[in-house]
Motif scaffolding. Sequence first.
Motif, PDB file in Angstrom:
ATOM      1  N   ARG A 118       0.858  -1.191   0.000  1.00  0.00           N
ATOM      2  CA  ARG A 118       0.000   0.000   0.000  1.00  0.00           C
ATOM      3  C   ARG A 118       0.892   1.238   0.000  1.00  0.00           C
ATOM      4  O   ARG A 118       1.778   1.372   0.845  1.00  0.00           O
ATOM      5  CB  ARG A 118      -0.914   0.012   1.222  1.00  0.00           C
ATOM      6  N   ILE A 119       0.675   2.144  -0.956  1.00  0.00           N
ATOM      7  CA  ILE A 119       1.382   3.424  -0.984  1.00  0.00           C
ATOM      8  C   ILE A 119       0.511   4.458  -0.278  1.00  0.00           C
ATOM      9  O   ILE A 119      -0.634   4.675  -0.665  1.00  0.00           O
ATOM     10  CB  ILE A 119       1.671   3.884  -2.425  1.00  0.00           C
ATOM     11  N   ALA A 120       1.056   5.092   0.744  1.00  0.00           N
ATOM     12  CA  ALA A 120       0.337   6.132   1.484  1.00  0.00           C
ATOM     13  C   ALA A 120       1.021   7.466   1.216  1.00  0.00           C
ATOM     14  O   ALA A 120       2.152   7.689   1.646  1.00  0.00           O
ATOM     15  CB  ALA A 120       0.335   5.822   2.982  1.00  0.00           C
ATOM     16  N   THR A 121       0.342   8.328   0.480  1.00  0.00           N
ATOM     17  CA  THR A 121       0.921   9.619   0.133  1.00  0.00           C
ATOM     18  C   THR A 121      -0.207  10.605  -0.169  1.00  0.00           C
ATOM     19  O   THR A 121      -1.373  10.339   0.134  1.00  0.00           O
ATOM     20  CB  THR A 121       1.898   9.478  -1.054  1.00  0.00           C
ATOM     21  N   HIS A 122       0.140  11.730  -0.786  1.00  0.00           N
ATOM     22  CA  HIS A 122      -0.837  12.781  -1.041  1.00  0.00           C
ATOM     23  C   HIS A 122      -1.912  12.313  -2.027  1.00  0.00           C
ATOM     24  O   HIS A 122      -1.630  11.553  -2.968  1.00  0.00           O
ATOM     25  CB  HIS A 122      -0.136  14.016  -1.587  1.00  0.00           C
ATOM     26  N   GLY A 123      -3.114  12.830  -1.843  1.00  0.00           N
ATOM     27  CA  GLY A 123      -4.250  12.388  -2.652  1.00  0.00           C
ATOM     28  C   GLY A 123      -4.102  12.647  -4.138  1.00  0.00           C
ATOM     29  O   GLY A 123      -4.690  11.929  -4.957  1.00  0.00           O
ATOM     30  N   VAL A 124      -3.319  13.655  -4.530  1.00  0.00           N
ATOM     31  CA  VAL A 124      -3.186  13.978  -5.952  1.00  0.00           C
ATOM     32  C   VAL A 124      -2.491  12.868  -6.729  1.00  0.00           C
ATOM     33  O   VAL A 124      -2.553  12.842  -7.964  1.00  0.00           O
ATOM     34  CB  VAL A 124      -2.405  15.308  -6.146  1.00  0.00           C
ATOM     35  N   PHE A 125      -1.827  11.955  -6.026  1.00  0.00           N
ATOM     36  CA  PHE A 125      -1.102  10.877  -6.700  1.00  0.00           C
ATOM     37  C   PHE A 125      -1.890   9.569  -6.729  1.00  0.00           C
ATOM     38  O   PHE A 125      -1.326   8.517  -7.054  1.00  0.00           O
ATOM     39  CB  PHE A 125       0.253  10.642  -6.030  1.00  0.00           C
ATOM     40  N   PHE A 136      -3.617   2.278  -2.811  1.00  0.00           N
ATOM     41  CA  PHE A 136      -3.349   3.676  -2.479  1.00  0.00           C
ATOM     42  C   PHE A 136      -4.155   4.074  -1.247  1.00  0.00           C
ATOM     43  O   PHE A 136      -5.297   3.673  -1.072  1.00  0.00           O
ATOM     44  CB  PHE A 136      -3.723   4.585  -3.647  1.00  0.00           C
ATOM     45  N   TYR A 137      -3.502   4.886  -0.401  1.00  0.00           N
ATOM     46  CA  TYR A 137      -4.202   5.485   0.732  1.00  0.00           C
ATOM     47  C   TYR A 137      -3.753   6.941   0.844  1.00  0.00           C
ATOM     48  O   TYR A 137      -2.551   7.229   0.857  1.00  0.00           O
ATOM     49  CB  TYR A 137      -3.889   4.748   2.036  1.00  0.00           C
ATOM     50  N   SER A 138      -4.714   7.833   0.925  1.00  0.00           N
ATOM     51  CA  SER A 138      -4.392   9.259   0.985  1.00  0.00           C
ATOM     52  C   SER A 138      -4.053   9.681   2.409  1.00  0.00           C
ATOM     53  O   SER A 138      -4.819   9.441   3.338  1.00  0.00           O
ATOM     54  CB  SER A 138      -5.565  10.099   0.470  1.00  0.00           C
ATOM     55  N   THR A 139      -2.888  10.323   2.553  1.00  0.00           N
ATOM     56  CA  THR A 139      -2.490  10.865   3.857  1.00  0.00           C
ATOM     57  C   THR A 139      -2.871  12.334   3.994  1.00  0.00           C
ATOM     58  O   THR A 139      -2.629  12.937   5.043  1.00  0.00           O
ATOM     59  CB  THR A 139      -0.975  10.733   4.048  1.00  0.00           C
TER      60      THR A 139
END
Length: 849
Positions: A118-125, A136-139
């Motif tokens: 799971r990649i946790a980063t900014h929602g724009v990505f 994907f998980y939005s931080t």
Amino acid sequence: MRVSKLSGTGKERAEETPPPPYSLVDDGGLVAESANVQGDGRIDVNLESKIARTLAKIIDLQQEDIHNPPPDYIDLNKPVTTCEFKLNIVIQIVGSRGDVQPFIALGNALQKHGHRVRIATHGVFAEFVRDSGLEFYSTGGDPTELMAFMVKNPGLIPQMKTLREGEVQRKQAMVATMLDGCWKSCIDDDPITKEPFVADAIIANPPSFAHVHCAQALSIPVHLMFTMPWSSTKAFPHPLANLNSSSMDPRTANWVSYGVVEWLTWQGLGDVINRWRVSIDLEPIPATEGPGLAEALKVPYTYCWSPALVPKPRDWPGHIDVCGFFFRDPPSYCPPSDLREFLQGGPSPVYIGFGSIVVEDPQQLIDTVVLAVVKTGVRAIISKGWSGLVGSPSPNIYYIDDCPHEWLFQHVSAVVHHGGAGTTACGLKNGRPTAIVPFFGDQPFWGNMIARAGAGPRPIPFASLNLDRLAAAIQFCLTPEATEAARKVAFKMQTESGVTEAVESFHRHLPLDKMECDLMAHQVAVWRYKKGRSHLNLSNAAVQILIEHQKINAKHLQFHLVNPVVIEHRRWDPITAMLAAATTTGSTMLYSTADMIYNPYKEYKRGRSPNPSSRALQASALPGSSRSSRSREPSSTRISTADEANSHNCRSPSIEPVSETGPENKRNGLAVAGSMAGATIKGFGKFTGSYFKGVVVDIPHAAAEGFRQVPRLYGETPKDYGAIQDWKSGAIVGGKNFVDGMTDGFAGLFTQPVNGAKEEGALGAVKGFAKGTIGLATKVPSAGIGLVAYPFQGITKSIESAFRTQTRKAIVNARLKNGFYKTSKMQITDQERREILQSFDRFLSSADT
């Protein structure tokens, strides 16, 4: 790209001969040239300052940090580590697209080993990540805003204009949001598929900040990976630091720069991080431990750059690896026809782009770029980037939107960019000379490393960019010398596989011996079941099977601490230890005193202010009245019951004034008084609690630890009794410290002089006598004070733990839910189930006997 794609003699040479051998570990060259590894727009480190001198003394006194000696250096030619476990891995990233992209490649490689990533980063990505086949998980957090903030404040100390505009507060609020998002990314279900998820391991880049703390809450492994140096070394200064001239030894100055940057970072974000830690039931981190926390805990690091460009410093221990740049599989890309026509319409162009950089005046930047292109007479492809760089139309310039660098850089003669690690890597891999215009962060570092290799000119800091300098940089890149130097770097890099090495580094540093389930081979153990003095480490699937067959109750399960993270408040000597503890106690009491005064006043103001909900209710009862007319109704009105009954006849309700001294107002006054009294009592409770905790627990514990650590100053390492986690461990530490302290303190008066005389003769005997005397004066007091202080410290932790249960319950529920889901998806035969149950029964029988 393979080196065989290079043009001319380079292609033939690459096919005929293997790349030359080169050192993966620094041979001293970086140390010799470290004075040149600087750039503008970063932190000016005053080496004559108090903090710098203090850090330098620590190096001299501790002799390579005897408080935390590094592990033995690990040979890079080590055997490959295999990981049989299929882990849930969350990768937490803060930064631009260039920061996210390398971890896409890593995530895909981890998937090939059977891990769930799971990649946790900014929602724009989100789309970028999901299109790569990863979860994907939005931080939260806006990378555009972060980039704009960093461009205006290249160092860690914001400008006065930034403070006035309130951007620091907004950045801190954004960081708080991202911290919370990182924690949720460890235990929340997938936002789209709703598939349960609980992290078994964390990979993160350091600016995500939440990594160690999330790992502590879950007791799971954490591994940091980054594109710039973040670990203290004497080889070169911190990439964010400019070292002023000083009488300090250059090697020591380099090491000091890392400590200064860490301290400045913690000063800006420490409060935000500690408030968030409290929200997930973790203790706040002392101000002395926050800076350099990952380094003190020896968290494994993997640095994602080529050792052909920057070899690993020799003073980095074995838990730090340099593996090579991360390259993803080249995406399929079909260029538009006008781009293909431009590339075929003349000599190979120069690429110029600044990626995710957001500048305040993009027009001035594009004007400078266009004029430099015209002056040098080259053809150019200019990337619009996040700043939207578009200049005047020209037959020699092509303005391009998003385009994979892996494809584009095969068709250009040189690259000019901001110095992001990913863009730098792609340019070097394709053997392209590179000119860097750094804005902030690690960009000046990479510019200097490229210049050191001869593959480009000295970097041009954005603040000093002009037409002449940019034109000269482009011309330098087109020289045969720069082209040959870039080709040599690419030639060496063809033997590297950064992603493969990073996966191996991650697997190698996992505590594999602690991770396996005792009942199911190759399953990750996350629970512990105890019976008597025996215990079993159990996976989610094993627990679900045992629960289904009523062999165990979920209430009797404990967390299996795969990788417990213990953050201790280290002490150096009794005087500073007691002063620090007393200062902390005093400041806490001062805050509590302020609460005793301010909070009652706040309750009073709250009680005196009109109740918005009451006004809304009254206004909503007035039929036919407009919003504006309702807002003008007096707050001290109410609708009579009779009129309420007749309101359906559309008759205007009568409004009765409410007496200011009526019974309702008196009740409100009593309620406000009660709230004020409660706030006062609460503040007084915090005040007395802070006082007694400081006097009875914190200050005595600091004194005991301070006395216990004094022998380190003459090279003796105190015994390690383990961390104090609860009342039981506190009592054990107190007892052991008392016995050893009393015994060693008195015995040392005789043994130290004798041992000293054997080693150094008469002088050694004198030194031994001094050591024995100091030992008696420090170990005995530590033993006496610690007999009470350590148990009290453990009792305090037990009490605090009893009240901090919300996060623990959330983790338990998430793990049970994840276990049920995993078990339902597994193909477990009846025979395997019987074997699990039989093994558990044998465990119960052996535990009973």
